[in-house]
Scaffold this active site. Structure first.
Site, PDB file in Angstrom:
ATOM      1  N   PRO A 148     -28.013  68.051  -5.490  1.00 27.54           N
ATOM      2  CA  PRO A 148     -27.158  68.956  -4.710  1.00 27.54           C
ATOM      3  C   PRO A 148     -27.163  70.350  -5.329  1.00 27.54           C
ATOM      4  O   PRO A 148     -27.415  70.508  -6.519  1.00 27.54           O
ATOM      5  CB  PRO A 148     -25.779  68.311  -4.828  1.00 27.54           C
ATOM      6  CG  PRO A 148     -25.832  67.529  -6.101  1.00 27.54           C
ATOM      7  CD  PRO A 148     -27.241  67.068  -6.250  1.00 27.54           C
ATOM      8  N   SER A 208     -21.797  72.554 -15.924  1.00 28.35           N
ATOM      9  CA  SER A 208     -22.942  71.732 -15.529  1.00 28.35           C
ATOM     10  C   SER A 208     -22.590  70.883 -14.322  1.00 28.35           C
ATOM     11  O   SER A 208     -21.439  70.771 -13.919  1.00 28.35           O
ATOM     12  CB  SER A 208     -23.371  70.842 -16.688  1.00 28.35           C
ATOM     13  OG  SER A 208     -22.521  69.724 -16.741  1.00 28.35           O
ATOM     14  N   LYS A 209     -23.632  70.287 -13.762  1.00 33.20           N
ATOM     15  CA  LYS A 209     -23.449  69.452 -12.574  1.00 33.20           C
ATOM     16  C   LYS A 209     -22.503  68.292 -12.869  1.00 33.20           C
ATOM     17  O   LYS A 209     -21.842  67.787 -11.987  1.00 33.20           O
ATOM     18  CB  LYS A 209     -24.806  68.921 -12.096  1.00 33.20           C
ATOM     19  CG  LYS A 209     -25.668  70.020 -11.486  1.00 33.20           C
ATOM     20  CD  LYS A 209     -26.825  69.475 -10.679  1.00 33.20           C
ATOM     21  CE  LYS A 209     -27.518  70.614  -9.933  1.00 33.20           C
ATOM     22  NZ  LYS A 209     -28.573  70.187  -9.044  1.00 33.20           N
ATOM     23  N   ARG A 210     -22.475  67.855 -14.114  1.00 31.51           N
ATOM     24  CA  ARG A 210     -21.637  66.712 -14.470  1.00 31.51           C
ATOM     25  C   ARG A 210     -20.181  67.091 -14.688  1.00 31.51           C
ATOM     26  O   ARG A 210     -19.323  66.246 -14.738  1.00 31.51           O
ATOM     27  CB  ARG A 210     -22.180  66.038 -15.733  1.00 31.51           C
ATOM     28  CG  ARG A 210     -23.340  65.113 -15.468  1.00 31.51           C
ATOM     29  CD  ARG A 210     -23.966  64.653 -16.755  1.00 31.51           C
ATOM     30  NE  ARG A 210     -24.390  65.803 -17.567  1.00 31.51           N
ATOM     31  CZ  ARG A 210     -25.528  66.461 -17.380  1.00 31.51           C
ATOM     32  NH1 ARG A 210     -26.332  66.095 -16.425  1.00 31.51           N
ATOM     33  NH2 ARG A 210     -25.859  67.496 -18.129  1.00 31.51           N
TER      34      ARG A 210
END
Ligand code: GLU
Length: 507
Positions: free
Chosen positions: A15, A263-265
């Protein structure tokens, strides 16, 4: 001045992160401000990292955000195709051009051989780099006899084409945000440009496409700054220095505490979305929240993002997209990272929601009501929205701030009961019911008038009646003005609620 043509060039590896949306936004603002064109190019040369659905997600996210393109993978255009995997045939001839002019070479070292070398260097606490210092001792077209090279190629042996980084040279990158950035070429390695599977790597495809698509400015995240010297070098090797775009590397988006890149996390772990739209991982089924589904308005989301790394130099914080276009400039983009601020994100959304008309707010509330199988007419929802219009931060708050207009309370707030519900309260409310019943028409003004008369005759304060009245209608001590609310809900619903309260509220 050269025609402004900028591009957003995401890789469909998952994404789109909000940092990516910000990059797209700054490119869009820059293009619009300068009467230029904005292009969406999909960089999917790394097939190993391809994630199904990611490209559609990127397009949908940008569409929701209100960022539009002039050319791109979803629109076509004069430089189509705009997806690198559909441009595969183009890159080989450019790799060949570099082989022929001696700025690139074939390398036949196997991954296992290179791995072994890396380990060997690690043991000596050194880092292995395929480059000027090492390439002469490795298996490539610079060291092997031509005959052998040709035989390997004819036999279809696995190879890569590497760029030949110059030894001991300072490579300069002019960056519109950072000024001149110099890098010693000994820090660079002979990056792979092309692989025998027929795929270029990011560096080759990126530079070739920027050139072919006549890109004038490359505006991208700071994480690409280390690649910029190689790109500058490639423009030189191709003889395209005159056509080289100008570079601008945007500051990182940082975690709210400023400790490292967002970050994405991070998103759901830190309590806010890092993706524009909800995303379901096609492999694990894991769901990550999105701004759209969390109830942000795209205008607020965009305004908030614009300010993460840019400021107009004035006190103004609310900017429509057109105002952003006219005020945007690369010179006002900061060099240092921008900390994500959830409170600010909420503030922006609250501002934009509060400015919406009751009719517009109703269009957000109606789907929530439908989901809850509550059937009411639009006019009623608009009346409700007029009363709660500045109370919602996110769209779902429209419901939390208004549910008592649609359903009666199922329970009553114990804390409020102990504070305001007295022994005489049930009798008082019972006497108030006929007063309400007699009001015709049941308007705010009439309710106000009759209620005032009633409390005066009783010799009590307004609060003594209003607080318990509210408790029976709402279930707690929240909500907009009681008279407004009563008039909107209506006599036929208000009176049964008072009766139910009298029966059920026990001190
Ligand atoms: N494909 C790169 C990315 O995923 C693009 C970097 C660039 O804009 O040059 O961000």
């Amino acid at each position: 001045m050269r025609e402004v043509r900028v591009r957003f060039a995401p890789s469909p590896t998952g994404p789109l992160h909000i940092g990516g949306v910000r990059t797209a936004l700054y490119n869009y603002l820059f293009a619009k401000k300068n009467g230029g064109k904005f292009i969406l190019r999909i960089e999917d040369t790394d097939q190993g990292r391809f994630v199904p659905g990611a490209e559609q997600y990127i397009v949908e996210s940008l569409t929701w955000s209100g960022i539009t393109f002039d050319e791109g993978v979803h629109l076509g255009g004069p430089y189509a195709p705009y997806r690198q995997s559909d441009r595969k045939e183009i890159y080989h001839q450019y790799a060949r051009q570099l082989l022929e002019n001696g700025t690139a070479y074939y390398a036949f070292d196997t991954p296992a051989e290179l791995d072994a070398l890396r380990k060997e260097y690690e043991l000596r606490k050194e880092t292995f780099q395929y480059g000027p210092q090492t390439r002469n001792g490795l298996k490539n077209s610079l060291t092997l006899p031509d005959l052998e090279v040709n035989k390997s190629l004819e036999n279809g042996e696995h190879y890569v084409i590497r760029v030949k980084i110059p030894d001991n040279e300072t490579i300069k990158v002019q960056d519109l945000i950072r000024g001149e950035v110099s890098v010693d070429s000994s820090l660079l390695d002979d990056k792979v440009l092309y692989k025998s599977d027929g795929m270029p790597t990011y560096h080759l495809a990126n530079v070739v496409d920027d050139y072919l698509m006549k890109i004038s400015h490359v505006i991208r995240g700071e994480e690409w700054l280390p690649s910029a010297p190689l790109h500058v070098l490639l423009y030189r090797y191709f003889g395209w220095e005159k056509e080289m775009p100008e570079f601008a590397h945007l500051p990182l988006l940082l975690k709210p505490d400023g400790n490292g890149k967002l970050s994405k996390r991070d998103g759901d772990r830190l309590g806010f979305p890092v993706f524009p739209l909800r995303w379901t991982d096609p492999k694990t089924g894991e769901v990550s929240s999105g701004y759209r589904e969390s109830g942000y308005l795209p205008e607020a989301f965009i305004n908030m993002l614009a300010f993460l790394g840019w400021n107009p130099g004035t006190e103004q914080e609310l900017f429509s997209i057109d105002e952003l276009i006219s005020n945007f400039s690369i010179e006002r983009v900061s060099k240092s990272g921008a900390k994500f601020d959830l409170e600010k994100a909420h503030w922006y959304n609250h501002q934009y929601l509060s400015k919406k008309s009751p009719a517009e707010l109703a269009t957000f509330l109606i789907p929530i009501l439908e989901e809850k199988k509550i059937e009411v007419c639009t006019e009623y929802v608009e009346q409700v929205c007029a009363l709660i219009h500045n109370r919602a931060v996110l769209i779902p708050d429209l419901w939390t701030q208004s549910h008592f207009f649609f359903i009666e309370p199922e329970s009553y707030d114990g804390k409020v009961i102990s504070k305001i519900w007295k022994t005489e309260t049930p009798t008082l409310l019972a006497e108030y019911i006929p007063v309400l019943e007699s009001i015709e028409p049941f308007t705010k003004e009439n309710i106000e008038l009759q209620t005032k008369e009633f409390v005066q005759a009783k010799g009590i304060g307004m609060g003594q009646l209003m607080n318990p009245f509210r408790l029976t209608v709402v279930g707690t001590n929240a909500g907009p003005g009681m008279m407004d609310m009563a008039a909107v809900i209506g006599k036929e619903y208000i009176i049964p609620r008072i009766r139910k309260g009298i029966e059920n509220i026990l001190v």
